[in-house]
Design an enzyme around this catalytic site. Sequence first.
Site, PDB file in Angstrom:
ATOM      1  N   ASP A  31      53.073 -11.543   2.619  1.00  0.00           N
ATOM      2  CA  ASP A  31      54.377 -12.020   3.094  1.00  0.00           C
ATOM      3  C   ASP A  31      54.809 -11.139   4.284  1.00  0.00           C
ATOM      4  O   ASP A  31      54.942  -9.912   4.122  1.00  0.00           O
ATOM      5  CB  ASP A  31      55.391 -11.908   1.939  1.00  0.00           C
ATOM      6  CG  ASP A  31      56.791 -12.353   2.356  1.00  0.00           C
ATOM      7  OD1 ASP A  31      57.009 -12.625   3.559  1.00  0.00           O
ATOM      8  OD2 ASP A  31      57.668 -12.407   1.465  1.00  0.00           O
ATOM      9  N   GLU A  81      45.558  15.281  15.295  1.00  0.00           N
ATOM     10  CA  GLU A  81      44.669  15.225  14.133  1.00  0.00           C
ATOM     11  C   GLU A  81      43.610  14.149  14.355  1.00  0.00           C
ATOM     12  O   GLU A  81      42.963  13.705  13.424  1.00  0.00           O
ATOM     13  CB  GLU A  81      45.457  15.002  12.845  1.00  0.00           C
ATOM     14  CG  GLU A  81      46.370  13.808  12.839  1.00  0.00           C
ATOM     15  CD  GLU A  81      47.113  13.668  11.523  1.00  0.00           C
ATOM     16  OE1 GLU A  81      46.449  13.563  10.489  1.00  0.00           O
ATOM     17  OE2 GLU A  81      48.359  13.647  11.543  1.00  0.00           O
ATOM     18  N   CYS A 113      50.684  15.690  10.708  1.00  0.00           N
ATOM     19  CA  CYS A 113      51.763  15.317  11.645  1.00  0.00           C
ATOM     20  C   CYS A 113      52.699  16.475  11.968  1.00  0.00           C
ATOM     21  O   CYS A 113      53.502  16.390  12.885  1.00  0.00           O
ATOM     22  CB  CYS A 113      52.577  14.164  11.069  1.00  0.00           C
ATOM     23  SG  CYS A 113      51.589  12.714  10.800  1.00  0.00           S
ATOM     24  N   THR A 154      50.575   0.762   8.803  1.00  0.00           N
ATOM     25  CA  THR A 154      51.251   1.989   9.249  1.00  0.00           C
ATOM     26  C   THR A 154      50.408   2.746  10.287  1.00  0.00           C
ATOM     27  O   THR A 154      50.504   3.960  10.411  1.00  0.00           O
ATOM     28  CB  THR A 154      51.586   2.913   8.051  1.00  0.00           C
ATOM     29  OG1 THR A 154      50.374   3.285   7.391  1.00  0.00           O
ATOM     30  CG2 THR A 154      52.489   2.232   7.048  1.00  0.00           C
ATOM     31  N   SER A 203      52.199   9.938  -1.429  1.00  0.00           N
ATOM     32  CA  SER A 203      52.581  10.525  -0.131  1.00  0.00           C
ATOM     33  C   SER A 203      54.060  10.262   0.170  1.00  0.00           C
ATOM     34  O   SER A 203      54.750  11.139   0.691  1.00  0.00           O
ATOM     35  CB  SER A 203      51.688  10.008   1.007  1.00  0.00           C
ATOM     36  OG  SER A 203      52.023   8.692   1.377  1.00  0.00           O
ATOM     37  N   HIS A 235      60.472  12.643  10.671  1.00  0.00           N
ATOM     38  CA  HIS A 235      59.104  12.210  10.994  1.00  0.00           C
ATOM     39  C   HIS A 235      59.015  10.761  10.518  1.00  0.00           C
ATOM     40  O   HIS A 235      59.427  10.442   9.399  1.00  0.00           O
ATOM     41  CB  HIS A 235      58.082  13.086  10.255  1.00  0.00           C
ATOM     42  CG  HIS A 235      56.722  12.455  10.210  1.00  0.00           C
ATOM     43  ND1 HIS A 235      56.048  12.080  11.345  1.00  0.00           N
ATOM     44  CD2 HIS A 235      55.924  12.083   9.171  1.00  0.00           C
ATOM     45  CE1 HIS A 235      54.891  11.528  11.012  1.00  0.00           C
ATOM     46  NE2 HIS A 235      54.796  11.516   9.699  1.00  0.00           N
ATOM     47  N   LYS A 244      64.195   5.897   3.200  1.00  0.00           N
ATOM     48  CA  LYS A 244      63.862   6.153   1.795  1.00  0.00           C
ATOM     49  C   LYS A 244      64.231   7.597   1.419  1.00  0.00           C
ATOM     50  O   LYS A 244      64.708   7.860   0.319  1.00  0.00           O
ATOM     51  CB  LYS A 244      62.344   5.960   1.565  1.00  0.00           C
ATOM     52  CG  LYS A 244      61.921   4.509   1.423  1.00  0.00           C
ATOM     53  CD  LYS A 244      60.441   4.343   1.688  1.00  0.00           C
ATOM     54  CE  LYS A 244      59.573   4.634   0.506  1.00  0.00           C
ATOM     55  NZ  LYS A 244      59.554   3.519  -0.456  1.00  0.00           N
ATOM     56  N   ASN A 289      52.916   4.536  13.690  1.00  0.00           N
ATOM     57  CA  ASN A 289      52.819   5.978  13.476  1.00  0.00           C
ATOM     58  C   ASN A 289      51.990   6.606  14.590  1.00  0.00           C
ATOM     59  O   ASN A 289      50.847   6.197  14.819  1.00  0.00           O
ATOM     60  CB  ASN A 289      52.178   6.257  12.105  1.00  0.00           C
ATOM     61  CG  ASN A 289      52.336   7.713  11.673  1.00  0.00           C
ATOM     62  OD1 ASN A 289      52.870   8.537  12.412  1.00  0.00           O
ATOM     63  ND2 ASN A 289      51.881   8.032  10.474  1.00  0.00           N
ATOM     64  N   SER A 322      51.349  15.899   6.217  1.00  0.00           N
ATOM     65  CA  SER A 322      50.707  15.826   4.904  1.00  0.00           C
ATOM     66  C   SER A 322      49.878  17.065   4.640  1.00  0.00           C
ATOM     67  O   SER A 322      49.411  17.729   5.555  1.00  0.00           O
ATOM     68  CB  SER A 322      49.813  14.584   4.842  1.00  0.00           C
ATOM     69  OG  SER A 322      50.622  13.457   4.727  1.00  0.00           O
TER      70      SER A 322
HETATM   71  P1  HMG Z   1      51.764  -0.634  -0.162  1.00  0.00           P
HETATM   72  O1  HMG Z   1      51.281  -0.327  -1.525  1.00  0.00           O
HETATM   73  O2  HMG Z   1      50.975  -1.622   0.609  1.00  0.00           O
HETATM   74  O3  HMG Z   1      53.221  -1.164  -0.132  1.00  0.00           O
HETATM   75  O4  HMG Z   1      51.798   0.753   0.627  1.00  0.00           O
HETATM   76  P2  HMG Z   1      54.333  -1.206  -1.286  1.00  0.00           P
HETATM   77  O5  HMG Z   1      53.921  -2.137  -2.351  1.00  0.00           O
HETATM   78  O6  HMG Z   1      54.736   0.191  -1.656  1.00  0.00           O
HETATM   79  O7  HMG Z   1      55.496  -1.921  -0.465  1.00  0.00           O
HETATM   80  C1  HMG Z   1      56.068  -1.277   0.630  1.00  0.00           C
HETATM   81  C2  HMG Z   1      57.542  -1.671   0.657  1.00  0.00           C
HETATM   82  O8  HMG Z   1      57.639  -3.057   0.981  1.00  0.00           O
HETATM   83  C3  HMG Z   1      58.237  -1.502  -0.694  1.00  0.00           C
HETATM   84  O9  HMG Z   1      59.542  -1.066  -0.409  1.00  0.00           O
HETATM   85  C4  HMG Z   1      58.284  -2.926  -1.246  1.00  0.00           C
HETATM   86  O10 HMG Z   1      59.334  -3.157  -2.155  1.00  0.00           O
HETATM   87  C5  HMG Z   1      58.491  -3.710   0.028  1.00  0.00           C
HETATM   88  P3  HMG Z   1      60.142   0.240  -1.140  1.00  0.00           P
HETATM   89  O11 HMG Z   1      60.247  -0.104  -2.554  1.00  0.00           O
HETATM   90  O12 HMG Z   1      59.114   1.348  -0.912  1.00  0.00           O
HETATM   91  O13 HMG Z   1      61.439   0.516  -0.468  1.00  0.00           O
HETATM   92  N1  HMG Z   1      58.069  -5.119  -0.046  1.00  0.00           N
HETATM   93  C6  HMG Z   1      58.782  -6.117   0.498  1.00  0.00           C
HETATM   94  N2  HMG Z   1      59.951  -6.147   1.172  1.00  0.00           N
HETATM   95  C7  HMG Z   1      60.428  -7.343   1.608  1.00  0.00           C
HETATM   96  N3  HMG Z   1      59.767  -8.507   1.380  1.00  0.00           N
HETATM   97  C8  HMG Z   1      58.612  -8.537   0.717  1.00  0.00           C
HETATM   98  C9  HMG Z   1      58.068  -7.307   0.244  1.00  0.00           C
HETATM   99  N4  HMG Z   1      56.948  -6.983  -0.447  1.00  0.00           N
HETATM  100  C10 HMG Z   1      56.966  -5.635  -0.605  1.00  0.00           C
HETATM  101  N5  HMG Z   1      57.998  -9.698   0.498  1.00  0.00           N
HETATM  102  C11 HMG Z   1      52.303   2.559   2.052  1.00  0.00           C
HETATM  103  C12 HMG Z   1      52.756   1.198   1.554  1.00  0.00           C
HETATM  104  C13 HMG Z   1      53.298   3.104   3.052  1.00  0.00           C
HETATM  105  C14 HMG Z   1      52.195   3.523   0.861  1.00  0.00           C
HETATM  106  C15 HMG Z   1      50.910   2.399   2.719  1.00  0.00           C
HETATM  107  O14 HMG Z   1      51.031   1.601   3.870  1.00  0.00           O
HETATM  108  C16 HMG Z   1      50.254   3.713   3.079  1.00  0.00           C
HETATM  109  O15 HMG Z   1      49.541   4.317   2.284  1.00  0.00           O
HETATM  110  N6  HMG Z   1      50.460   4.213   4.355  1.00  0.00           N
HETATM  111  C17 HMG Z   1      49.906   5.475   4.815  1.00  0.00           C
HETATM  112  C18 HMG Z   1      50.563   6.695   4.186  1.00  0.00           C
HETATM  113  C19 HMG Z   1      51.966   6.941   4.680  1.00  0.00           C
HETATM  114  O16 HMG Z   1      52.383   6.484   5.732  1.00  0.00           O
HETATM  115  N7  HMG Z   1      52.735   7.766   3.932  1.00  0.00           N
HETATM  116  C20 HMG Z   1      54.065   8.156   4.338  1.00  0.00           C
HETATM  117  C21 HMG Z   1      54.447   9.544   3.847  1.00  0.00           C
HETATM  118  S1  HMG Z   1      53.183  10.737   4.260  1.00  0.00           S
HETATM  119  C22 HMG Z   1      53.469  11.087   5.958  1.00  0.00           C
HETATM  120  O17 HMG Z   1      54.473  10.740   6.484  1.00  0.00           O
HETATM  121  C23 HMG Z   1      52.382  11.787   6.683  1.00  0.00           C
HETATM  122  C24 HMG Z   1      51.527  10.921   7.587  1.00  0.00           C
HETATM  123  O18 HMG Z   1      52.238  10.597   8.761  1.00  0.00           O
HETATM  124  C25 HMG Z   1      50.207  11.632   7.893  1.00  0.00           C
HETATM  125  C26 HMG Z   1      50.259  13.025   8.497  1.00  0.00           C
HETATM  126  O19 HMG Z   1      51.081  13.876   8.171  1.00  0.00           O
HETATM  127  O20 HMG Z   1      49.337  13.281   9.289  1.00  0.00           O
HETATM  128  C27 HMG Z   1      51.138   9.600   6.945  1.00  0.00           C
END
Ligand code: HMG
Length: 411
Positions: A31, A81, A113, A154, A203, A235, A244, A289, A322
């Site tokens: 979706d 990175e 990051c 992302t 994460s 970030h 969040k 990102n 991270s």
């Molecule tokens: P996911 O499992 O695909 O998604 O992973 P989800 O099921 O958690 O859904 C995401 C959000 O969409 C949720 O909202 C759902 O409810 C919503 P939340 O509850 O979290 O507020 N959702 C909807 N909303 C509206 N309509 C819909 C619908 N369906 C679902 N129909 C995840 C998402 C970000 C975990 C994944 O993409 C991922 O692993 N990304 C990479 C890791 C990441 O970015 N982590 C962030 C924190 S770590 C960080 O910032 C460091 C980093 O930059 C690296 C570094 O430091 O080098 C990543």
Amino acid sequence: MKTKVGIDRIHFYIPPQYVDMEELAQARKIDPAKFTIGIGQSQMAVTDYKQDIVTLAINAALPIISKEDRDIIDQVIVATESSFDYSKAASIYLHEALKINRFARSYEIKEACYAGTAALQAAVDYVRLRPKRKVLVVTTDIARYGLASSGEATQGAGAVAMLITADPAILAIEEESIAYTDNQFDFWRPQYDTYPRVDGKFSTDLYNQTFLNLMEEVGERKPDFWDAYQVQLFHLPFTKMGRKAIKNYRQYLSNSTDKISDTDQKLKALDLWEKHYEHAIEYSRNIGNIYTGSLYLGLISLLNYDQSLKEGDKISLFSYGSGAVAECFFGELQDGFREAILFKEIESMFQKRRKLSIEEYEELYLKSIETSDGIIEFDPSVHEGEFYLAKIDNHRRYYKQKISHQNDSKM
Ligand code: HMG
């Protein structure tokens, strides 16, 4: 009075292609609202296989370096990175392309990051001791998690260049900051892996908890914090993340049975942060990102879109990497900060971008540079004004500036 030190100039560069997130969602049978609302992304910047972290970095820095700067820049620090070399620093290519004086130091910094902030703080400390000198800091990354992976929405790519000087035109950085280290496996990339390993849900929880822990410490160490700082920057791995973190902190304050000091004042500050937050995520929403530069992209976005900000306003910045390392540091907006940023060039960069179909994106994604011995040459048929990867000669990369754009500094 102490000399102010901080960001005198700042600019970013993004690749000239992007993917529309609704189209990506449809192709993945998801979706689209999950990507656009749930994660908060509209477009995602994508690199061509000939664009690497060095071409992104040079193109971000070139417009903010004047001829005079070249003689007084003592350090070129790159935070990344996504390096293509485990030994040689990307900053050496940058040093050459920007014609920085020979007697400068060039090196690379890594910690996910967070590295951009480590580089910025090293630069600020250096200039504080030598106020006549300058340091160039460039964050540059290509964020990739793999096609159809859970992190795919992302991804992103881009570089942010910052010139650190005394009496800065944009943001003076305070001497005191609060850093935080916690050994965790939320996101990491073993040297033998193409893509990072990521525990997505963990994460985001760790990010939230780290922010909360830091905020409580900030409150302890800086009694004026909740009154004095108008904006909290984050970030931004995706634009929903900072929101969040605010929500999580609000829940903690509202639900905790422990006695938390100044709860009402803190809750009021969170309301204010949410208002400014909208302005800080505009660019990230359409880029994705950019790892080390995401926090700084948020800063440029805020300064462009938030017309309520004025000289003297104080900003708190939350940097997160991270693994995990985080830091809360603080800055004060300087007189004429808006005029010091190349907003027209930024706007034109967005306008010139080309939307890729999902098929084109997937094809580009899987195409990589030949890694065998020999010579590969590339023609400069990319974005206007770009430095480009001109040749790989037996694993040695050479970059060139298009003839028509030489001496293209905007300074
Ligand atoms: P996911 O499992 O695909 O998604 O992973 P989800 O099921 O958690 O859904 C995401 C959000 O969409 C949720 O909202 C759902 O409810 C919503 P939340 O509850 O979290 O507020 N959702 C909807 N909303 C509206 N309509 C819909 C619908 N369906 C679902 N129909 C995840 C998402 C970000 C975990 C994944 O993409 C991922 O692993 N990304 C990479 C890791 C990441 O970015 N982590 C962030 C924190 S770590 C960080 O910032 C460091 C980093 O930059 C690296 C570094 O430091 O080098 C990543």
